[in-house]
Design a protein around this motif. Structure first.
Motif, PDB file in Angstrom:
ATOM      1  N   LEU A 147      49.496  45.047  26.444  1.00 46.12           N
ATOM      2  CA  LEU A 147      48.638  45.062  27.397  1.00 46.12           C
ATOM      3  C   LEU A 147      47.944  46.546  27.517  1.00 46.12           C
ATOM      4  O   LEU A 147      48.895  47.528  27.115  1.00 46.12           O
ATOM      5  N   ARG A 148      46.907  46.846  27.752  1.00 43.11           N
ATOM      6  CA  ARG A 148      46.102  48.249  28.226  1.00 43.11           C
ATOM      7  C   ARG A 148      46.303  49.171  26.768  1.00 43.11           C
ATOM      8  O   ARG A 148      46.260  50.331  26.892  1.00 43.11           O
ATOM      9  N   THR A 149      46.130  48.641  25.739  1.00 47.21           N
ATOM     10  CA  THR A 149      46.529  49.493  24.587  1.00 47.21           C
ATOM     11  C   THR A 149      45.301  50.482  24.372  1.00 47.21           C
ATOM     12  O   THR A 149      45.608  51.463  24.119  1.00 47.21           O
ATOM     13  N   LEU A 150      44.062  49.861  24.758  1.00 43.84           N
ATOM     14  CA  LEU A 150      42.800  50.707  24.565  1.00 43.84           C
ATOM     15  C   LEU A 150      42.665  51.710  25.811  1.00 43.84           C
ATOM     16  O   LEU A 150      41.906  52.498  25.564  1.00 43.84           O
ATOM     17  N   ASP A 151      43.373  51.690  26.705  1.00 38.24           N
ATOM     18  CA  ASP A 151      43.024  52.389  27.999  1.00 38.24           C
ATOM     19  C   ASP A 151      43.000  53.904  27.652  1.00 38.24           C
ATOM     20  O   ASP A 151      42.123  54.439  28.145  1.00 38.24           O
ATOM     21  N   GLU A 152      44.092  54.531  26.823  1.00 42.08           N
ATOM     22  CA  GLU A 152      44.212  55.828  26.694  1.00 42.08           C
ATOM     23  C   GLU A 152      42.669  56.435  26.080  1.00 42.08           C
ATOM     24  O   GLU A 152      42.516  57.624  26.080  1.00 42.08           O
ATOM     25  N   LEU A 153      42.215  55.346  25.222  1.00 38.45           N
ATOM     26  CA  LEU A 153      40.819  55.852  24.499  1.00 38.45           C
ATOM     27  C   LEU A 153      39.976  56.212  25.488  1.00 38.45           C
ATOM     28  O   LEU A 153      38.959  56.872  24.970  1.00 38.45           O
ATOM     29  N   ALA A 154      39.876  55.606  26.610  1.00 39.58           N
ATOM     30  CA  ALA A 154      38.905  55.702  27.378  1.00 39.58           C
ATOM     31  C   ALA A 154      38.507  57.158  27.962  1.00 39.58           C
ATOM     32  O   ALA A 154      37.358  57.486  28.170  1.00 39.58           O
ATOM     33  N   THR A 155      39.537  58.202  28.079  1.00 39.25           N
ATOM     34  CA  THR A 155      39.501  59.285  28.649  1.00 39.25           C
ATOM     35  C   THR A 155      39.893  60.415  27.451  1.00 39.25           C
ATOM     36  O   THR A 155      39.683  61.665  27.845  1.00 39.25           O
ATOM     37  N   LEU A 194      34.285  52.794  26.091  1.00 46.24           N
ATOM     38  CA  LEU A 194      35.063  51.869  26.758  1.00 46.24           C
ATOM     39  C   LEU A 194      34.549  51.735  28.098  1.00 46.24           C
ATOM     40  O   LEU A 194      35.133  50.852  28.815  1.00 46.24           O
ATOM     41  N   ARG A 195      33.739  52.716  28.626  1.00 46.82           N
ATOM     42  CA  ARG A 195      33.461  52.750  30.107  1.00 46.82           C
ATOM     43  C   ARG A 195      31.873  52.657  30.324  1.00 46.82           C
ATOM     44  O   ARG A 195      31.510  53.141  31.517  1.00 46.82           O
ATOM     45  N   VAL A 202      36.573  46.173  30.512  1.00 43.65           N
ATOM     46  CA  VAL A 202      36.725  45.065  29.916  1.00 43.65           C
ATOM     47  C   VAL A 202      36.166  44.740  28.436  1.00 43.65           C
ATOM     48  O   VAL A 202      36.590  43.712  27.874  1.00 43.65           O
ATOM     49  N   GLY A 203      35.328  45.595  28.043  1.00 43.82           N
ATOM     50  CA  GLY A 203      34.729  45.525  26.792  1.00 43.82           C
ATOM     51  C   GLY A 203      34.983  46.679  25.958  1.00 43.82           C
ATOM     52  O   GLY A 203      35.590  47.865  26.092  1.00 43.82           O
ATOM     53  N   GLY A 248      22.228  48.873  15.392  1.00 42.75           N
ATOM     54  CA  GLY A 248      22.396  49.393  16.754  1.00 42.75           C
ATOM     55  C   GLY A 248      23.879  49.555  16.960  1.00 42.75           C
ATOM     56  O   GLY A 248      24.838  49.693  16.108  1.00 42.75           O
ATOM     57  N   ASN A 249      24.369  48.993  18.173  1.00 43.02           N
ATOM     58  CA  ASN A 249      25.792  49.007  18.588  1.00 43.02           C
ATOM     59  C   ASN A 249      26.114  47.446  18.636  1.00 43.02           C
ATOM     60  O   ASN A 249      25.576  46.496  18.854  1.00 43.02           O
ATOM     61  N   ASP A 250      27.542  47.433  18.253  1.00 46.43           N
ATOM     62  CA  ASP A 250      28.313  45.972  18.672  1.00 46.43           C
ATOM     63  C   ASP A 250      29.168  46.036  19.993  1.00 46.43           C
ATOM     64  O   ASP A 250      29.689  47.247  20.323  1.00 46.43           O
ATOM     65  N   PHE A 251      29.166  44.960  20.664  1.00 48.74           N
ATOM     66  CA  PHE A 251      30.064  44.946  21.861  1.00 48.74           C
ATOM     67  C   PHE A 251      30.953  43.658  21.586  1.00 48.74           C
ATOM     68  O   PHE A 251      30.635  42.601  21.198  1.00 48.74           O
ATOM     69  N   ALA A 252      32.258  43.828  21.993  1.00 51.37           N
ATOM     70  CA  ALA A 252      33.336  42.856  22.108  1.00 51.37           C
ATOM     71  C   ALA A 252      33.998  42.777  23.300  1.00 51.37           C
ATOM     72  O   ALA A 252      33.830  43.693  23.996  1.00 51.37           O
ATOM     73  N   TYR A 253      34.668  41.766  23.520  1.00 51.57           N
ATOM     74  CA  TYR A 253      35.370  41.579  24.661  1.00 51.57           C
ATOM     75  C   TYR A 253      37.037  41.895  24.648  1.00 51.57           C
ATOM     76  O   TYR A 253      37.574  41.334  23.666  1.00 51.57           O
ATOM     77  N   ARG A 254      37.609  42.620  25.241  1.00 53.48           N
ATOM     78  CA  ARG A 254      38.943  42.965  24.952  1.00 53.48           C
ATOM     79  C   ARG A 254      39.989  41.836  25.336  1.00 53.48           C
ATOM     80  O   ARG A 254      39.708  41.143  26.395  1.00 53.48           O
ATOM     81  N   VAL A 255      41.005  41.871  24.369  1.00 55.04           N
ATOM     82  CA  VAL A 255      42.074  41.177  24.723  1.00 55.04           C
ATOM     83  C   VAL A 255      43.274  41.801  25.409  1.00 55.04           C
ATOM     84  O   VAL A 255      44.429  41.138  25.528  1.00 55.04           O
TER      85      VAL A 255
END
Length: 269
Positions: A147-155, A194-195, A202-203, A248-255
């Motif tokens: 849970l929330r593995t990627l959150d730290e990368l957002a900032t 991520l934001r 969420v993506g 261009g860019n790719d978009f994925a939905y976070r798990v």
């Protein structure tokens, strides 16, 4: 091939109509751009061939075995599907998915609650599961990120060094000419955002074919895993791109969000 093209056109039009109001045109992502042959690196990644209630083949996606009888994919890879045939073979060139009996299992589709059949950003709810009628034994299975593995990368600063591995079956390119070799391939992509208003917590937004040994997704990779660096840990599922040229860019939905895991984890119980 005709069935695949028709499916891509239908999904692209759906995305266009849905996101036009947001001034952004997106289309479901589908194959590995500038990738390399998988060569057994990701044995849990499968090809998902979808069939409707009339047993008509309606298109293909990619997916990941989380367990012997559970395949994680995108919700739009369940649209219109009564069932799917799951293929484990790494190289499926020359296989006619509409008629082939070389598949390894049959799967029942389940879309994430909140999926509307349209890629309405940022919270597309674009996750799907196929539960299989036959257990598929592979060398190892993929795992879902905590849970929330990627959150730290957002900032976090210095995210240029953050990369992901994307795996799937599908087109290798659409321009300048079509390259359609249905085989498992992978590529490395870099983190962008991520934001942004298209992902917003969420993506996941990543690069596509930026050079320097990097790659991205194209038609047929929808539902394939976005892996944390070189691991077997899925952080997101391949969802859409900004155009139909696989550039261009790719978009994925976070798990790794609460809602995503509330959907996925009961299937693994």
């Amino acid at each position: 091939m005709e069935a695949l093209v028709n499916t891509l056109v239908r999904r692209s039009l759906t995305a266009l109509l849905t996101l036009a109001a947001l001034t952004t045109v997106s289309a479901p992502a589908q194959a590995i751009n500038y990738g390399v042959d998988d060569d057994g690196a990701h044995p849990y990644v499968v090809l998902v061939a979808m069939f409707d209630a009339d047993d008509e083949y309606i298109g293909r996606c990619s997916g990941s075995l989380l367990a012997a009888d559970v395949v994680l994919t995108a919700a739009h890879c369940t649209d219109g599907a009564e069932y799917a045939r799951i293929f484990l073979e790494e190289n499926l060139e020359g296989v006619a998915f509409a008629t082939s009996d070389l598949y390894d299992a049959t799967g029942e589709p389940h879309a994430m609650p909140g999926w509307t059949g349209a890629l309405t950003t940022p919270d597309t709810h674009d996750l799907g599961i196929y539960t299989l009628d036959t257990e598929l034994v592979v060398e190892r299975y993929a795992t879902v990120a905590p849970l929330r593995t990627l959150d730290e990368l957002a900032t976090k600063r210095g995210t240029r060094d953050t990369y992901f591995t994307t795996v799937g079956y599908g087109l290798q390119q659409r321009k300048p000419y079509l390259v359609n070799q249905p085989k498992r391939m992978y590529a490395v992509s870099d983190l962008i955002n991520l934001r942004s208003n298209l992902v917003d917590g969420v993506g996941l937004q990543t690069t596509n074919n930026p050079g320097d040994g990097r790659g991205g997704n194209c038609s047929g990779d929808s539902g394939g895993p976005i892996l944390w660096q070189d691991s077997d840990v899925i952080v997101a599922v391949n969802s859409f791109g900004l155009n139909n040229t696989c550039k261009g860019n790719d978009f994925a939905y976070r798990v790794d969000t609460e809602a995503a895991q509330a959907f996925i984890l009961p299937f693994l119980a």
